[in-house]
Design an enzyme around this catalytic site. Structure first.
Site, PDB file in Angstrom:
ATOM      1  N   ARG A 125       0.822  -1.226   0.000  1.00 48.06           N
ATOM      2  CA  ARG A 125       0.000   0.000   0.000  1.00 48.06           C
ATOM      3  C   ARG A 125       0.854   1.273   0.000  1.00 48.06           C
ATOM      4  NH1 ARG A 125      -2.716  -3.561   3.152  1.00 48.06           N
ATOM      5  NH2 ARG A 125      -1.421  -3.074   4.946  1.00 48.06           N
ATOM      6  N   CYS A 159       1.688   0.932  25.797  1.00 46.07           N
ATOM      7  CA  CYS A 159       2.105   2.222  26.354  1.00 46.07           C
ATOM      8  C   CYS A 159       1.569   2.459  27.773  1.00 46.07           C
ATOM      9  CB  CYS A 159       1.694   3.358  25.428  1.00 46.07           C
ATOM     10  SG  CYS A 159       0.111   3.107  24.643  1.00 46.07           S
ATOM     11  N   GLN A 203      -6.608   7.440  28.001  1.00 48.75           N
ATOM     12  CA  GLN A 203      -5.545   7.260  27.011  1.00 48.75           C
ATOM     13  C   GLN A 203      -5.741   8.147  25.775  1.00 48.75           C
ATOM     14  OE1 GLN A 203      -5.108   2.619  28.393  1.00 48.75           O
ATOM     15  NE2 GLN A 203      -4.619   3.113  26.270  1.00 48.75           N
ATOM     16  N   LYS A 234      -4.093  -6.712  28.194  1.00 48.37           N
ATOM     17  CA  LYS A 234      -2.659  -6.501  27.916  1.00 48.37           C
ATOM     18  C   LYS A 234      -1.991  -5.794  29.082  1.00 48.37           C
ATOM     19  CE  LYS A 234      -2.948  -5.863  22.951  1.00 48.37           C
ATOM     20  NZ  LYS A 234      -2.962  -4.843  21.923  1.00 48.37           N
ATOM     21  N   HIS A 245      -0.831   9.731  28.057  1.00 51.80           N
ATOM     22  CA  HIS A 245      -1.893   9.039  28.798  1.00 51.80           C
ATOM     23  C   HIS A 245      -1.874   9.488  30.264  1.00 51.80           C
ATOM     24  CE1 HIS A 245      -1.945   6.772  25.235  1.00 51.80           C
ATOM     25  NE2 HIS A 245      -1.565   5.592  25.654  1.00 51.80           N
TER      26      HIS A 245
HETATM   27  N1  LIG Z   1       0.537   3.927  18.774  1.00 51.08           N
HETATM   28  C1  LIG Z   1       1.083   3.642  19.941  1.00 51.08           C
HETATM   29  O1  LIG Z   1       1.200   4.486  20.836  1.00 51.08           O
HETATM   30  C2  LIG Z   1       1.607   2.238  20.224  1.00 51.08           C
HETATM   31  C3  LIG Z   1       2.189   2.009  21.467  1.00 51.08           C
HETATM   32  C4  LIG Z   1       2.754   0.766  21.753  1.00 51.08           C
HETATM   33  C5  LIG Z   1       2.686  -0.228  20.791  1.00 51.08           C
HETATM   34  N2  LIG Z   1       2.073  -0.008  19.584  1.00 51.08           N
HETATM   35  C6  LIG Z   1       2.073  -1.113  18.616  1.00 51.08           C
HETATM   36  O2  LIG Z   1       2.985  -0.774  17.565  1.00 51.08           O
HETATM   37  C7  LIG Z   1       2.508  -1.298  16.321  1.00 51.08           C
HETATM   38  C8  LIG Z   1       2.353  -0.159  15.333  1.00 51.08           C
HETATM   39  O3  LIG Z   1       1.381   0.744  15.849  1.00 51.08           O
HETATM   40  P1  LIG Z   1       0.995   2.095  15.129  1.00 51.08           P
HETATM   41  O4  LIG Z   1       0.200   2.837  16.132  1.00 51.08           O
HETATM   42  O5  LIG Z   1       2.177   2.722  14.513  1.00 51.08           O
HETATM   43  O6  LIG Z   1       0.024   1.533  13.955  1.00 51.08           O
HETATM   44  P2  LIG Z   1      -0.215   2.156  12.514  1.00 51.08           P
HETATM   45  O7  LIG Z   1      -0.148   3.639  12.589  1.00 51.08           O
HETATM   46  O8  LIG Z   1      -1.454   1.503  12.002  1.00 51.08           O
HETATM   47  O9  LIG Z   1       1.047   1.650  11.663  1.00 51.08           O
HETATM   48  C9  LIG Z   1       1.269   0.334  11.228  1.00 51.08           C
HETATM   49  C10 LIG Z   1       1.885   0.427   9.830  1.00 51.08           C
HETATM   50  O10 LIG Z   1       2.291  -0.867   9.391  1.00 51.08           O
HETATM   51  C11 LIG Z   1       2.230  -0.869   7.972  1.00 51.08           C
HETATM   52  N3  LIG Z   1       2.112  -2.248   7.496  1.00 51.08           N
HETATM   53  C12 LIG Z   1       1.024  -3.066   7.537  1.00 51.08           C
HETATM   54  N4  LIG Z   1       1.345  -4.283   7.025  1.00 51.08           N
HETATM   55  C13 LIG Z   1       2.645  -4.218   6.636  1.00 51.08           C
HETATM   56  C14 LIG Z   1       3.553  -5.142   6.032  1.00 51.08           C
HETATM   57  N5  LIG Z   1       3.177  -6.380   5.708  1.00 51.08           N
HETATM   58  N6  LIG Z   1       4.826  -4.734   5.778  1.00 51.08           N
HETATM   59  C15 LIG Z   1       5.233  -3.487   6.094  1.00 51.08           C
HETATM   60  N7  LIG Z   1       4.411  -2.541   6.644  1.00 51.08           N
HETATM   61  C16 LIG Z   1       3.130  -2.909   6.927  1.00 51.08           C
HETATM   62  C17 LIG Z   1       1.013  -0.017   7.635  1.00 51.08           C
HETATM   63  O11 LIG Z   1       1.282   0.798   6.516  1.00 51.08           O
HETATM   64  P3  LIG Z   1       1.173   0.439   4.993  1.00 51.08           P
HETATM   65  O12 LIG Z   1       0.314  -0.803   4.882  1.00 51.08           O
HETATM   66  O13 LIG Z   1       0.573   1.633   4.371  1.00 51.08           O
HETATM   67  O14 LIG Z   1       2.592   0.217   4.574  1.00 51.08           O
HETATM   68  C18 LIG Z   1       0.883   0.947   8.819  1.00 51.08           C
HETATM   69  O15 LIG Z   1       1.234   2.276   8.488  1.00 51.08           O
HETATM   70  C19 LIG Z   1       1.179  -2.003  16.617  1.00 51.08           C
HETATM   71  O16 LIG Z   1       1.410  -3.381  16.783  1.00 51.08           O
HETATM   72  C20 LIG Z   1       0.740  -1.361  17.924  1.00 51.08           C
HETATM   73  O17 LIG Z   1      -0.097  -2.197  18.689  1.00 51.08           O
HETATM   74  C21 LIG Z   1       1.557   1.204  19.279  1.00 51.08           C
END
Ligand SMILES: NC(=O)c1ccc[n+]([C@@H]2O[C@H](COP(=O)([O-])OP(=O)(O)OC[C@H]3O[C@@H](n4cnc5c(N)ncnc54)[C@H](OP(=O)(O)O)[C@@H]3O)[C@@H](O)[C@H]2O)c1
Length: 278
Positions: free
Chosen positions: A43, A151, A178, A207, A244
């Protein structure tokens, strides 16, 4: 990938997302790591980081014009990458991170898929750096895999760790409020959060409880043994961009006074003396 003397070749998986962009912000000009390869899914493949950028901070100059590529673990390995920073959605992350580790890459992941694996450290370095011992006590072939927590659990353990022995908790109760950043991109639908507090975040409470007990536990014989004290959590989403709020109640066996608690928090500085760039 061009080898830079003294800097470790790295990559970011999920570089288009919220956490992926934070990784890019931190790694664009890092003394330990060469500017990372940016990996996206089909994508976002072909798009430049500067065109996807959503953070208030500036896009790092070293990475701004790099186009995202859907590179496989095998291709990352072939390009000389040694360390991978994972910011993928759960599910996708589990498969790709395991494959990276199998191919000898060292993986540092934000995703939840491997957080509960018995021999994978779930790390907040100030709190449980000793859990890294699990990696050397039970060495698998291939690379290593280290995760960081949800987080809300990260904030909770940082508050509890300095005072755990002082209080000897019988139970811990948490209410969290949050921010939107925790939901990633594109985030919570505006019509759900405007003028509202959303009192349910899927799997969040489970979690927070499991991860907190694990991080406050001990590493023995190549496994992490969680604490057994009950932790109860209630998590809500509020219309705030970042940060948060957590209200924590501890049912304690001991009764230290206020100044003993403040003193323990003030003295808590376990990474003092570590020569870290941040
Ligand atoms: N947000 C937070 O504060 C937070 C805190 C702790 C942990 N997390 C964890 O960290 C992870 C990422 O969170 P996020 O908030 O950044 O989510 P996000 O904004 O949805 O980002 C995830 C990204 O992964 C990409 N992706 C999906 N499938 C892929 C693949 N096969 N290969 C490469 N890229 C791919 C997607 O973009 P494209 O498909 O467009 O490439 C998307 O932009 C999650 O597991 C979440 O639970 C998040």
């Amino acid at each position: 990938m061009s080898e830079e003397p003294g800097r470790i070749p790295s990559a970011i998986l999920g570089a288009s997302g919220y956490i992926g962009q934070h990784f890019a912000r931190l790694l664009g000009d890092h003394p330990f790591f060469a500017p990372p390869l940016l990996v996206g899914s089909d994508r976002s493949a072909g798009r430049r980081l500067e065109d996807l950028w959503q953070l208030p901070e500036e896009v790092p100059g070293t990475l701004a014009r790099q186009r995202l590529r859907p590179l496989t673990p095998r291709e990352l390995r072939a390009r000389g990458v040694r360390v991978v920073f994972g910011a993928l959605p759960s599910g996708t992350a589990g498969v790709l991170e395991s494959e990276c580790r199998r191919r000898g890459l060292h993986v540092f992941s934000n995703s939840s898929d491997h957080r509960m694996d018995p021999d994978v450290p779930l790390l907040v370095p100030e709190v449980n750096a000793s859990h890294l011992r699990a990696l050397t006590e039970r060495r698998r072939p291939g690379g290593i895999l280290v995760t960081n927590p949800n987080c809300t659990a990260a904030g909770l353990v940082l508050g509890l760790a300095p005072i755990w022995k002082l209080l000897a908790p019988r139970e811990v109760h948490l209410a969290s409020y949050q921010a939107l950043s925790g939901a990633g991109l594109p985030g919570v639908a505006s019509l759900s959060i405007t003028d509202n507090v959303v009192p349910f975040i899927r799997e969040e409470e489970e979690k927070v409880v499991e991860e907190t007990r694990r991080m406050l536990g001990t590493a023995r014989n190549g496994r992490i043994h969680p604490r057994e004290e009950p932790i109860l959590a209630q998590c809500a989403r509020v219309g705030v961009r970042d940060g948060h709020l957590e209200a924590i109640t501890v049912v304690a066996r001991r009764r230290p006074n206020r100044s003993e608690i403040l003193d323990a928090w003030c003295r808590f500085d376990p990474l003092a003396g570590a020569t870290l760039p941040t």
